[in-house]
Motif scaffolding. Structure first.
Motif, short mmCIF file in Angstrom:
data_model
loop_
_atom_site.label_atom_id
_atom_site.label_comp_id
_atom_site.label_asym_id
_atom_site.label_seq_id
_atom_site.Cartn_x
_atom_site.Cartn_y
_atom_site.Cartn_z
N MET A 21 0.84 -1.20 0.00
CA MET A 21 0.00 0.00 0.00
C MET A 21 0.87 1.25 0.00
SD MET A 21 -2.82 -1.29 2.81
CE MET A 21 -3.55 0.33 2.93
N ALA A 22 1.90 1.25 0.84
CA ALA A 22 2.79 2.41 0.92
C ALA A 22 3.54 2.61 -0.40
CB ALA A 22 3.79 2.21 2.06
N LEU A 23 3.96 1.51 -1.02
CA LEU A 23 4.66 1.61 -2.30
C LEU A 23 3.75 2.17 -3.39
CD1 LEU A 23 6.61 -1.77 -2.16
CD2 LEU A 23 7.64 0.51 -2.18
N ASN A 24 2.48 1.77 -3.35
CA ASN A 24 1.54 2.29 -4.33
C ASN A 24 1.34 3.80 -4.16
OD1 ASN A 24 0.85 0.03 -5.92
ND2 ASN A 24 -0.48 -0.76 -4.31
N GLU A 26 3.58 5.85 -2.93
CA GLU A 26 4.81 6.46 -3.44
C GLU A 26 4.81 6.49 -4.97
OE1 GLU A 26 8.67 5.52 -1.65
OE2 GLU A 26 7.60 4.24 -0.25
N ALA A 27 4.26 5.45 -5.58
CA ALA A 27 4.22 5.38 -7.04
C ALA A 27 3.35 6.50 -7.61
CB ALA A 27 3.69 4.02 -7.49
N VAL A 28 2.22 6.77 -6.96
CA VAL A 28 1.35 7.87 -7.38
C VAL A 28 2.07 9.20 -7.24
CG1 VAL A 28 -0.79 9.11 -6.87
CG2 VAL A 28 -0.78 6.61 -6.88
N SER A 29 2.80 9.36 -6.13
CA SER A 29 3.56 10.58 -5.91
C SER A 29 4.61 10.77 -6.99
CB SER A 29 4.23 10.54 -4.53
OG SER A 29 5.02 11.69 -4.31
N ALA A 30 5.26 9.68 -7.39
CA ALA A 30 6.27 9.75 -8.44
C ALA A 30 5.64 10.18 -9.76
CB ALA A 30 6.97 8.40 -8.60
N GLN A 31 4.44 9.69 -10.03
CA GLN A 31 3.74 10.08 -11.26
C GLN A 31 3.42 11.57 -11.25
OE1 GLN A 31 0.35 7.54 -12.08
NE2 GLN A 31 1.51 5.71 -11.57
N ALA A 32 3.05 12.08 -10.09
CA ALA A 32 2.74 13.52 -9.99
C ALA A 32 3.95 14.38 -10.34
CB ALA A 32 2.25 13.84 -8.57
N GLN A 33 5.14 13.80 -10.20
CA GLN A 33 6.37 14.52 -10.54
C GLN A 33 6.91 14.09 -11.91
OE1 GLN A 33 9.14 14.49 -7.04
NE2 GLN A 33 7.46 13.43 -6.03
N ALA A 34 6.07 13.37 -12.66
CA ALA A 34 6.45 12.87 -13.99
C ALA A 34 7.68 11.97 -13.92
CB ALA A 34 6.68 14.02 -14.97
N ASN A 35 7.86 11.31 -12.78
CA ASN A 35 8.96 10.36 -12.63
C ASN A 35 8.43 8.97 -12.99
OD1 ASN A 35 11.12 8.76 -11.92
ND2 ASN A 35 11.10 9.31 -9.73
N TRP A 36 8.30 8.73 -14.29
CA TRP A 36 7.66 7.49 -14.75
C TRP A 36 8.49 6.26 -14.43
CZ3 TRP A 36 3.38 9.72 -15.12
CH2 TRP A 36 3.22 10.95 -15.77
N THR A 37 9.80 6.36 -14.58
CA THR A 37 10.66 5.22 -14.29
C THR A 37 10.59 4.85 -12.81
OG1 THR A 37 12.18 5.84 -16.07
CG2 THR A 37 13.02 4.34 -14.39
N LEU A 42 8.55 1.31 -8.28
CA LEU A 42 7.79 1.21 -7.03
C LEU A 42 6.59 0.28 -7.18
CD1 LEU A 42 7.96 4.99 -6.12
CD2 LEU A 42 8.83 3.15 -4.65
N SER A 43 5.91 0.38 -8.32
CA SER A 43 4.74 -0.45 -8.55
C SER A 43 5.12 -1.92 -8.68
CB SER A 43 4.00 0.01 -9.82
OG SER A 43 3.56 1.35 -9.68
#
Length: 211
Positions: A21-24, A26-37, A42-43
């Motif tokens: 759950m925590a990793l998911n 973080e993954a959403v947060s990374a997307q908000a910063q356009a950090n796709w890789t 994380l996913s």
């Protein structure tokens, strides 16, 4: 001793359940910063902890979409099972991935489901516009115009109802109205617009925070 370590193992096991759950998140947060890789990594770690995590598959699909890797995006959208409450949203986003990849036939094939009685109960106005745009790209202008006429006929009354309701509600009252709808006690805002909030985690978190 063994007895003394058991509580620690139990605590570690309990915490491990929340790791995906925590990793998911973080993954959403990374997307908000356009950090796709970063979001992909994380996913994938979240899937190691829970191989059936619908949120992880959605995050992967959205990260690949952001990275313009349409094939991988489509593949991961398809991993969301039809039984999931997120399936309709994933299905719609998959159609966009086909469109962005210039696969108009694939887009129209997926959007055909949105004309079914089940999908008509959901609020996806963009699906009709995406269908019309795909038809335009395929030079099927007459059918595209029919789709646009259908869009106006279907959504104009909903929009008028929504505008009238919003004119009577400020932000706080609208939030309460959404809560009333979710609790089954009726709402001023159109139900077809609010239905998607049944599966919106942020609404549940906001309601818990102010409870």
């Amino acid at each position: 001793g063994k007895g003394g370590s058991e509580p620690h193992f139990a605590k570690a096991k309990q915490l491990a359940k929340f790791a995906p759950m925590a990793l998911n998140v973080e993954a959403v947060s990374a997307q908000a910063q356009a950090n796709w890789t970063g979001s992909v990594g994380l996913s994938r770690r979240a899937l190691i902890g829970n191989a059936e995590s619908v949120n992880a598959y959605l995050n992967l699909a959205r990260a690949y979409y952001g990275a313009r890797n349409w094939g991988q995006a489509i593949y991961h959208y398809k991993q969301v099972p039809r039984s999931s409450e997120y399936w309709a949203q994933a299905h719609f986003e998959e159609a966009w991935a086909h469109f962005m990849g210039a696969d108009m036939a694939g887009t129209l094939g997926l959007l055909q489901s949105h004309k079914s009685p089940f999908m008509e109960e959901l609020y996806f106005p963009e699906a009709d516009m995406l269908r019309a745009q795909s038809l335009f790209y395929m030079c099927k202008f007459g059918t595209a115009v029919e789709e646009m006429d259908f869009f106006e006929k279907r959504y104009q009354p909903i929009q008028e109802n929504l505008d009238a309701s919003l004119a009577e509600l400020d932000a706080a009252a609208a939030f309460v109205d959404v809560g009333n709808y979710l609790d089954g006690s009726g709402s001023k805002l159109p139900g077809i617009v609010l239905r998607k909030y049944r599966t919106e985690d942020r609404i549940a978190e906001a309601r818990s925070a102010v409870a």
